[in-house]
Design an enzyme around this catalytic site. Sequence first.
Site, PDB file in Angstrom:
ATOM      1  NE  ARG A  50     -11.109  35.389  10.025  1.00 40.08           N
ATOM      2  CZ  ARG A  50     -10.624  36.126   9.014  1.00 40.08           C
ATOM      3  NH1 ARG A  50     -10.638  35.681   7.787  1.00 40.08           N
ATOM      4  NH2 ARG A  50     -10.111  37.312   9.230  1.00 40.08           N
ATOM      5  CE1 TYR A 103      -8.135  12.966  22.788  1.00 35.68           C
ATOM      6  CE2 TYR A 103      -7.229  14.936  21.773  1.00 35.68           C
ATOM      7  CZ  TYR A 103      -8.000  13.789  21.694  1.00 35.68           C
ATOM      8  OH  TYR A 103      -8.636  13.503  20.520  1.00 35.68           O
ATOM      9  CG  ASP A 175      -8.750  19.007  28.025  1.00 36.43           C
ATOM     10  OD1 ASP A 175      -9.971  18.945  28.282  1.00 36.43           O
ATOM     11  OD2 ASP A 175      -8.233  18.424  27.051  1.00 36.43           O
ATOM     12  CE  LYS A 200     -14.207  13.631  22.928  1.00 34.65           C
ATOM     13  NZ  LYS A 200     -12.944  14.016  23.551  1.00 34.65           N
TER      14      LYS A 200
HETATM   15  C1  LIG Z   1     -11.697  14.431  22.804  1.00 39.97           C
HETATM   16  C2  LIG Z   1     -10.812  15.245  23.637  1.00 39.97           C
HETATM   17  C3  LIG Z   1     -10.094  16.300  23.100  1.00 39.97           C
HETATM   18  C4  LIG Z   1     -10.115  16.620  21.625  1.00 39.97           C
HETATM   19  O1  LIG Z   1     -11.387  17.011  21.213  1.00 39.97           O
HETATM   20  P1  LIG Z   1     -11.832  16.944  19.661  1.00 39.97           P
HETATM   21  O2  LIG Z   1     -13.097  17.699  19.676  1.00 39.97           O
HETATM   22  O3  LIG Z   1     -11.993  15.486  19.355  1.00 39.97           O
HETATM   23  O4  LIG Z   1     -10.750  17.580  18.875  1.00 39.97           O
HETATM   24  C5  LIG Z   1      -9.301  17.048  23.927  1.00 39.97           C
HETATM   25  N1  LIG Z   1      -9.211  16.771  25.254  1.00 39.97           N
HETATM   26  C6  LIG Z   1      -9.893  15.750  25.809  1.00 39.97           C
HETATM   27  C7  LIG Z   1      -9.755  15.500  27.259  1.00 39.97           C
HETATM   28  C8  LIG Z   1     -10.715  14.952  25.025  1.00 39.97           C
HETATM   29  O5  LIG Z   1     -11.353  13.938  25.583  1.00 39.97           O
END
Ligand SMILES: *Cc1c(COP(=O)(O)O)cnc(C)c1O
Length: 380
Positions: A50, A103, A175, A200
């Site tokens: 882990r 988000y 973020d 992404k």
């Molecule tokens: C897609 C996204 C997330 C969440 O990511 P996941 O990997 O889909 O959980 C968080 N913040 C932003 C800005 C995003 O575009």
Amino acid sequence: MKRDTQLTRAGRSHHGTRPVNAAIQRASTVLAGEAKDLYNRPDGIPLYARFGMESQNALKSALCEMQAADYCALTPSGLSAMTLATIACVSNGGHVLAADCLYGPTRMFLSDLLPDWGVKVEYFDPRIGGGISQHIRENTQLVFCESPGSLTFEVQDIPAISAAAHKVGARVLVDDTWSAGLNANMLDLGADYAAQSLTKYAGGHSDVIMGAVLCRGDNAERLKGAEWRLGLCVSPDDAFLVSRGLRTLGMRMDKSGAASIEIAERLAERPEVSEVLHPARADHPDHAIYTRDFSAPAGVFGVQFKDWDIARSERFLDALEIFGLGFSWGGFESLAVHCDPQLRRNFRDQRDGALIRLAIGLEDVDDLWNDLEQAIRASA
Ligand SMILES: *Cc1c(COP(=O)(O)O)cnc(C)c1O
């Protein structure tokens, strides 16, 4: 070393006979050689998977190198990167200031769970800059930014917000999924925690879901504490895939970012379009902050179509042939979604028309443009 050289070398060993990439080690238990090693590993290798095996550790090191961070937590999704970093910073009686452009699912976590834990959440206008100090209270523990914001692409003034937050000892979390930690370094700009969805651009191929939280110095302790107590970890195979994505991250972002500017430019000329929401365009309200803090754009942006209703947006999306219809972005294939059904804003919720998000992939830019043009015509 320059960016692209660093991306090819980050997180890898450069000495001795070795495979190019870290091994995928499938494990739960790691056996100790002797009883005395069970609680005291002289070589520092954890005895339980882990805590991460080779491929996870290689990815953590690579991400740390890219952003000059001291610690990286890998999480099972981008969303869990945001929730982990938040949990690391808040406690009962605390107060969180959150950017209005977060988000959607992050916003749901803050609004739906934190009040039950005795933490107050207040949203702020993402363009507030140093004015955030008027909202900071004695018990403010966290200022949560997302720059640029989801769907509406506001760029936040992280140095000004961080300076105000740090005066009362509040932490700043950003973020930074849009920049992938590559085209901007939120830790250099003053943030305590930089969190992103690796799903992404880092993953880059629409085949893996993962997140990361990065930080420096003392901020690692509380992050590590929350990470271990929550039991978050990622699979060795997924970590391998994201590391593989990092090697081409620079060129993919360059291509997709440049194509997005080209397409944004052409869209802005169309009579159907009322506004293009792309921070790299000179007419974007936050363009000055963007040019100060970012070295290049990502290929994701918004387009507002004058007077379009949901039905016209849906006709437009259905007429697209090259763009896929789908959430997420940062993969090789261009994607489009209409945003209005999911837009939640306390500030600036007046819009002229329909908001469509385009994520530009790696296809030829003229093919993409022709696809958009024919779909605009077909939707009329
Ligand atoms: C897609 C996204 C997330 C969440 O990511 P996941 O990997 O889909 O959980 C968080 N913040 C932003 C800005 C995003 O575009």
